[in-house]
Design a protein around this motif. Structure first.
Motif, PDB file in Angstrom:
ATOM      1  N   TRP A  77       0.859  -1.182   0.000  1.00  0.00           N
ATOM      2  CA  TRP A  77       0.000   0.000   0.000  1.00  0.00           C
ATOM      3  C   TRP A  77       0.897   1.234   0.000  1.00  0.00           C
ATOM      4  O   TRP A  77       1.955   1.239   0.636  1.00  0.00           O
ATOM      5  CB  TRP A  77      -0.887  -0.013   1.246  1.00  0.00           C
ATOM      6  N   LYS A  78       0.462   2.256  -0.729  1.00  0.00           N
ATOM      7  CA  LYS A  78       1.227   3.504  -0.805  1.00  0.00           C
ATOM      8  C   LYS A  78       0.261   4.677  -0.695  1.00  0.00           C
ATOM      9  O   LYS A  78      -0.800   4.683  -1.331  1.00  0.00           O
ATOM     10  CB  LYS A  78       1.974   3.578  -2.133  1.00  0.00           C
ATOM     11  N   TYR A  98      -3.954  10.403  -2.449  1.00  0.00           N
ATOM     12  CA  TYR A  98      -4.482   9.142  -2.974  1.00  0.00           C
ATOM     13  C   TYR A  98      -3.749   7.956  -2.359  1.00  0.00           C
ATOM     14  O   TYR A  98      -2.658   8.095  -1.798  1.00  0.00           O
ATOM     15  CB  TYR A  98      -4.402   9.089  -4.504  1.00  0.00           C
ATOM     16  N   ASN A  99      -4.390   6.795  -2.465  1.00  0.00           N
ATOM     17  CA  ASN A  99      -3.845   5.530  -1.978  1.00  0.00           C
ATOM     18  C   ASN A  99      -3.779   4.542  -3.138  1.00  0.00           C
ATOM     19  O   ASN A  99      -4.672   4.509  -3.974  1.00  0.00           O
ATOM     20  CB  ASN A  99      -4.763   4.938  -0.910  1.00  0.00           C
ATOM     21  N   ILE A 100      -2.737   3.740  -3.161  1.00  0.00           N
ATOM     22  CA  ILE A 100      -2.575   2.694  -4.166  1.00  0.00           C
ATOM     23  C   ILE A 100      -2.366   1.365  -3.433  1.00  0.00           C
ATOM     24  O   ILE A 100      -1.577   1.283  -2.494  1.00  0.00           O
ATOM     25  CB  ILE A 100      -1.366   2.974  -5.092  1.00  0.00           C
ATOM     26  N   ASP A 121      -1.725  -4.630 -10.085  1.00  0.00           N
ATOM     27  CA  ASP A 121      -1.306  -3.267  -9.732  1.00  0.00           C
ATOM     28  C   ASP A 121      -2.545  -2.395  -9.644  1.00  0.00           C
ATOM     29  O   ASP A 121      -3.427  -2.484 -10.496  1.00  0.00           O
ATOM     30  CB  ASP A 121      -0.386  -2.677 -10.819  1.00  0.00           C
ATOM     31  N   ASN A 122      -2.588  -1.538  -8.642  1.00  0.00           N
ATOM     32  CA  ASN A 122      -3.666  -0.560  -8.503  1.00  0.00           C
ATOM     33  C   ASN A 122      -5.032  -1.256  -8.409  1.00  0.00           C
ATOM     34  O   ASN A 122      -5.937  -1.023  -9.215  1.00  0.00           O
ATOM     35  CB  ASN A 122      -3.623   0.431  -9.665  1.00  0.00           C
ATOM     36  N   ILE A 123      -5.173  -2.111  -7.416  1.00  0.00           N
ATOM     37  CA  ILE A 123      -6.380  -2.921  -7.248  1.00  0.00           C
ATOM     38  C   ILE A 123      -7.655  -2.081  -7.265  1.00  0.00           C
ATOM     39  O   ILE A 123      -8.651  -2.465  -7.866  1.00  0.00           O
ATOM     40  CB  ILE A 123      -6.297  -3.734  -5.932  1.00  0.00           C
ATOM     41  N   THR A 124      -7.626  -0.933  -6.605  1.00  0.00           N
ATOM     42  CA  THR A 124      -8.840  -0.105  -6.495  1.00  0.00           C
ATOM     43  C   THR A 124      -9.053   0.792  -7.705  1.00  0.00           C
ATOM     44  O   THR A 124      -9.997   1.582  -7.725  1.00  0.00           O
ATOM     45  CB  THR A 124      -8.777   0.759  -5.231  1.00  0.00           C
TER      46      THR A 124
END
Length: 159
Positions: A77-78, A98-100, A121-124
């Motif tokens: 998570w980032k 933002y969150n990744i 990558d970038n599930i959401t």
């Protein structure tokens, strides 16, 4: 600040926190420039592409199998705080925080000769501006966004 902890032989946690206090301290204004309220750079402007906060957290867990193979699980998570994408802090290019989130699973063969990995990558499917251009003189504004959610399958052979 970065931290890595091997909590068990199978579980590793990695984290990082970054804080940046960046600001303009002096500006040399060219009197020949024609400035609009949005195109002027002031001491109050955010420096471009310099978020105040960035944090990350990752976990890797290995599940040993009876046949000597292993399943490796990964998640990271980032977080990136609000920032400007240009020196003028154009409202067309300012980026909210933002969150990744990324995740993957790998099958590692007992022989070590091959592995199969599935990763997202970038599930959401978070969308954010990575760069752009604002030309207030001609009224042109362009934003370039990050890549959308992506799925990967990788086969790796060692010989």
């Amino acid at each position: 600040l970065e931290l890595t902890a091997l909590l068990t032989p199978e579980l590793q946690i990695t984290g990082a926190v970054g804080y940046t206090h960046a600001e303009y301290t002096e500006l040399r204004v060219n009197p020949a420039n024609i400035l609009t309220p949005f195109s002027a750079i002031t001491l109050d402007n955010m420096l471009p592409n310099v978020p105040k906060w960035q944090t990350s957290l990752a976990a890797d867990y290995t599940v040993p199998l009876n046949n000597g193979a292993a399943i490796e699980l990964h998640m990271d998570w980032k977080f990136t705080s609000k920032h400007a994408n240009d020196a003028q802090n154009s409202p067309f290019l300012n980026q909210d925080s933002y969150n990744i989130l990324n995740a993957g699973v790998t099958y590692q063969a007992a022989s070590g000769n091959w592995s199969l990995r599935f990763f997202v990558d970038n599930i959401t499917d978070e969308r954010y501006i990575v760069s752009g251009d604002s030309n207030f003189g001609i009224g042109f504004h362009e934003a370039n966004y990050n890549r959308p959610r992506e799925w990967f399958v990788t086969f790796k052979a060692n010989y």
